[in-house]
Design a protein around this motif. Structure first.
Motif, short mmCIF file in Angstrom:
data_model
loop_
_atom_site.label_atom_id
_atom_site.label_comp_id
_atom_site.label_asym_id
_atom_site.label_seq_id
_atom_site.Cartn_x
_atom_site.Cartn_y
_atom_site.Cartn_z
N THR A 27 0.56 -1.28 0.08
CA THR A 27 -0.09 -0.07 0.10
C THR A 27 0.95 1.29 0.04
O THR A 27 1.92 1.17 0.39
CB THR A 27 -0.94 -0.12 1.37
N GLY A 28 0.14 2.31 -0.26
CA GLY A 28 1.13 3.69 -0.49
C GLY A 28 1.89 3.83 -1.62
O GLY A 28 1.75 2.92 -2.57
N THR A 29 2.65 4.89 -1.73
CA THR A 29 3.62 4.82 -2.72
C THR A 29 5.11 4.62 -2.54
O THR A 29 5.70 5.15 -1.47
CB THR A 29 3.40 6.27 -3.38
N PHE A 30 5.66 3.99 -3.38
CA PHE A 30 7.23 3.78 -3.24
C PHE A 30 7.80 3.84 -4.56
O PHE A 30 7.06 3.73 -5.56
CB PHE A 30 7.59 2.70 -2.32
N ALA A 31 9.35 3.93 -4.74
CA ALA A 31 9.89 3.78 -6.16
C ALA A 31 10.96 2.93 -5.93
O ALA A 31 11.48 2.75 -4.90
CB ALA A 31 10.20 5.25 -6.54
N ILE A 32 11.34 2.22 -7.05
CA ILE A 32 12.55 1.26 -7.19
C ILE A 32 13.50 1.97 -8.10
O ILE A 32 12.87 2.32 -9.34
CB ILE A 32 12.36 0.07 -7.83
N LEU A 73 13.65 4.41 -13.09
CA LEU A 73 12.89 4.79 -11.84
C LEU A 73 11.54 3.90 -11.74
O LEU A 73 10.64 4.31 -13.17
CB LEU A 73 12.51 6.01 -11.38
N LEU A 74 11.05 3.15 -11.10
CA LEU A 74 9.62 2.53 -11.28
C LEU A 74 9.00 3.14 -9.93
O LEU A 74 9.10 3.10 -8.74
CB LEU A 74 9.66 1.09 -11.18
N VAL A 130 1.65 0.00 -10.96
CA VAL A 130 2.44 0.75 -11.61
C VAL A 130 1.83 2.19 -11.92
O VAL A 130 0.69 2.21 -12.40
CB VAL A 130 3.18 0.31 -12.86
N ARG A 131 2.43 3.22 -11.41
CA ARG A 131 2.22 4.50 -11.56
C ARG A 131 3.10 5.12 -12.63
O ARG A 131 2.34 5.89 -13.67
CB ARG A 131 2.25 5.39 -10.31
N ALA A 132 4.27 4.85 -12.67
CA ALA A 132 5.27 5.54 -14.00
C ALA A 132 6.57 4.57 -13.78
O ALA A 132 6.96 4.06 -12.94
CB ALA A 132 5.49 6.94 -13.50
N ILE A 150 -0.75 -7.49 -16.64
CA ILE A 150 0.55 -8.09 -16.28
C ILE A 150 1.58 -8.17 -17.11
O ILE A 150 1.21 -7.80 -18.20
CB ILE A 150 0.44 -9.51 -15.44
N GLY A 151 2.91 -8.25 -17.01
CA GLY A 151 3.79 -8.42 -17.89
C GLY A 151 4.65 -7.39 -18.37
O GLY A 151 5.49 -7.30 -19.21
N SER A 152 4.18 -6.08 -17.93
CA SER A 152 4.99 -4.91 -18.41
C SER A 152 4.88 -3.77 -17.43
O SER A 152 3.99 -3.91 -16.21
CB SER A 152 4.33 -4.35 -19.66
N PHE A 153 5.47 -2.64 -17.59
CA PHE A 153 5.46 -1.51 -16.64
C PHE A 153 4.50 -0.35 -17.17
O PHE A 153 4.73 0.76 -16.90
CB PHE A 153 6.66 -0.96 -16.58
N ALA A 154 3.57 -0.94 -17.89
CA ALA A 154 2.44 0.20 -18.43
C ALA A 154 1.80 0.76 -17.30
O ALA A 154 1.68 0.03 -16.23
CB ALA A 154 1.47 -0.59 -19.25
N PRO A 155 1.47 2.02 -17.33
CA PRO A 155 0.88 2.60 -16.37
C PRO A 155 -0.56 2.07 -15.85
O PRO A 155 -1.31 1.69 -16.90
CB PRO A 155 0.49 4.04 -16.70
#
Length: 439
Positions: free
Chosen positions: A9-14, A39-40, A47-49, A377-382
Motif C-alpha cells: 500500500t502507499g507509494t514507493f519507487a525502485i 525509476l519504477l 505501476v504509476r510510472a 501483467i507483464g509490463s510496466f505500463a501505467p
C-alpha cells in the motif's frame, strides 16, 4: 534514501536498471525499453510510472521511499504458461517416454490430491518455489480432484498472486482412482468458475488433460463451458509426442489432426493455451494463429522426455502467439531463466536463433499477450499490476566475472539466460509487496 518496502500500500519507487517490452523484439527493434538508471513508481500495488530516474524523480512527493537497486535489473515478474502443481514431488522421475511416464509416476502422484491437507501442503511449497524463481503468474494444472483446485486457489489468494488454474478433466484411459464422468467433470469445473474466476486475482481454466483421456462427450461439455464463459481460459496438451499423436489418430479418426480434435469441440479460441505444439503442420499453425490461441513452449520437458524440438521458424512464419513454460514435473526446473537456456538450445538445433531480448519477452509480455492479459501483467505500463522482480547480475561468482565484461544489454541478458538460475532472483514483488527476498 534506500529502504526495504514491506507493504503493498502507499507509494514507493525502485531505482535500478528497468527492462520491459511493448512488443516482440523479433518483430520490432524498438520493442523493449531499457533505462540503465531508471525509476519504477508503485502506488497501491500498481505501476504509476516507469522511466528514466532523471526525468521522474523530480516529480516524486517529498519523503517517497526509494529502494536503491542500482546495478541490478528490474523487470516484470516471469509468467509461466504451463505447469502442473501436483507433479512437484515427482519431478526428475525417469521413464522411457511421455506415456509410460504418466502411468508410472504422474497418475500415482496425483492420486494423493484427493486429500485437502496434502493439496494445501503441496500448493504452499509450489507457490513459494515459483516466487523464489521470480515467477509471479502461472497457468496451473491441478489434479482431477476439485479439492486440489480449491487448495491451490486458497493458497494463491492468501499470497495475493495472480494465478490461473483448473481441475484436470479425465473420463477415460486413466486409472480408476482418477476417472470421473464427463458430467461430473463439467459440473465441478463450472462450480470452480462460479466461485473462483475473477475472485481477486484468481482465474479459472477449463482443463482437459489431453484428448486421449477425454471422451468426445467430455470434450463437448468442456467446449460448452468455454462458450458459456468466454473470459475463462482453456488449457491442454497437443502434439507433444509421436506415440501420443498416433494414439489420438486412432481415437479420433474423423479429425484432420490432433489440434483439429480440439477445434471441433470449440476449444480453439482466445485465452486457450496449448502446451508443446511440437508436431504441428502448417495448417495447424495457421489455425492457432487465426483463432487467437497460444502455444506454450516447454523445452526442458521436451528434452527430458525425448518428445522433440519445437520449430520456432515455422511458428513465426505462421504468426503463432508464443509463450514460455517450465512444464514441471516433466520439466526439470521451476526457473524461467533455466528454461530460457534450454529454449535457446532447442532453437539452435532447429536452425533458429533466439536473442536474449526475445527470451525475456517470451517470459514476460509474451506470456501476458498469450493469455490476453496485456496491460494487466507483464509490463510496466501505467496501471499494470506491480508484479516485478529484481535480478542480480553478480549473483554467482561466474556471473559476476562474466557480466562485468558485458558491452551491451543483449550480452548482459544473454549471460543471465544461459548462466542464471533461482539465485539471480534477488527480490520478488507481488502487487507491490515483497513475497520473496534472497538472503
Amino acid at each position: 534514501m534506500s529502504q526495504r518496502i514491506e507493504q503493498g500500500t502507499g507509494t514507493f519507487a525502485i531505482r535500478g536498471g528497468l527492462l520491459d517490452f511493448s512488443g516482440d523484439p523479433a518483430v520490432s527493434e524498438n520493442a523493449h525499453r531499457w533505462e540503465e538508471d531508471g525509476l519504477l513508481v508503485v502506488a497501491d500495488g500498481k505501476v504509476r510510472a516507469a522511466g528514466a530516474h532523471a526525468a521522474l524523480s523530480p516529480a516524486l512527493e517529498p519523503g517517497t521511499p526509494i529502494v536503491d537497486c542500482r546495478g541490478r535489473i528490474v523487470t516484470p515478474g516471469f509468467i509461466d504458461t504451463h505447469i502442473h502443481y501436483p507433479q512437484t514431488d515427482m519431478i526428475a522421475s525417469p521413464a522411457e517416454g511421455l506415456l509410460p511416464w504418466l502411468d508410472t509416476w504422474t497418475f500415482p502422484a496425483e492420486r494423493r490430491f484427493a486429500d485437502p491437507a496434502h493439496a494445501h501442503d503441496a500448493a504452499r511449497f509450489f507457490l513459494d518455489e515459483l516466487l523464489r524463481c521470480g515467477t509471479t503468474t502461472a497457468m496451473v494444472y491441478c489434479s482431477v480432484h476439485p479439492e486440489s483446485a480449491e487448495a491451490f486457489f486458497l493458497e494463491s489468494e492468501a499470497r495475493g498472486t495472480r494465478m490461473v488454474a483448473g481441475k484436470v478433466l479425465m473420463d477415460r484411459h486413466c486409472p480408476d482412482f482418477l476417472r470421473e464422468s464427463a458430467e461430473q467433470g463439467a459440473r465441478e469445473s463450472e462450480a470452480l468458475i462460479r466461485k473462483w474466476h475473477k475472485r481477486g486475482r484468481q482465474m479459472v481454466a477449463i482443463t482437459p488433460r489431453f484428448a486421449a483421456t477425454s471422451t468426445p462427450a467430455q470434450l463437448q461439455l468442456a467446449g460448452d463451458l468455454a462458450c458459456a464463459y468466454p473470459d475463462t481460459f482453456v488449457q491442454t496438451h497437443v502434439a507433444e509426442n509421436t506415440d501420443e499423436i498416433a494414439w489420438i489418430r486412432s481415437l479420433y479418426p474423423e479429425a484432420r489432426s490432433y489440434l483439429d480434435v480440439y477445434e471441433r469441440y470449440g476449444l480453439l479460441r482466445p485465452r486457450a493455451m496449448y502446451a508443446h505444439c511440437i508436431w504441428l503442420d502448417d495448417a495447424d499453425r495457421a489455425r492457432l494463429a487465426a483463432t487467437g490461441a497460444a502455444a506454450a513452449l516447454c523445452p526442458t520437458s521436451n528434452l527430458f522426455l525425448g518428445s522433440g524440438l519445437f520449430d520456432v521458424r515455422s511458428a513465426d512464419r505462421a504468426g503463432m502467439a508464443l509463450t514460455l513454460a517450465t512444464d514441471v514435473g516433466g520439466g526439470t526446473s521451476f526457473s524461467m531463466l533455466e528454461t530460457m537456456n534450454e529454449m535457446y538450445k532447442v532453437a539452435r538445433m532447429t536452425g533458429a536463433h533466439l536473442s536474449a531480448l526475445r527470451l525475456f519477452y517470451l517470459a514476460t509480455l509474451g506470456g501476458a499477450r498469450g493469455m490476453r492479459l496485456e496491460g494487466t501483467i507483464g509490463s510496466f505500463a501505467p496501471g499494470a499490476e506491480a508484479d516485478f522482480i529484481v535480478l542480480d547480475p553478480r549473483a554467482t561468482p561466474l556471473l559476476a566475472r562474466r557480466t562485468q565484461h558485458a558491452q551491451s544489454l543483449e550480452e548482459l541478458l544473454f549471460a543471465l539466460a544461459i548462466l542464471g538460475d533461482d539465485r539471480v532472483v534477488e527480490t520478488t514483488y507481488v502487487a507491490g509487496k515483497i513475497l520473496h527476498e534472497r538472503k
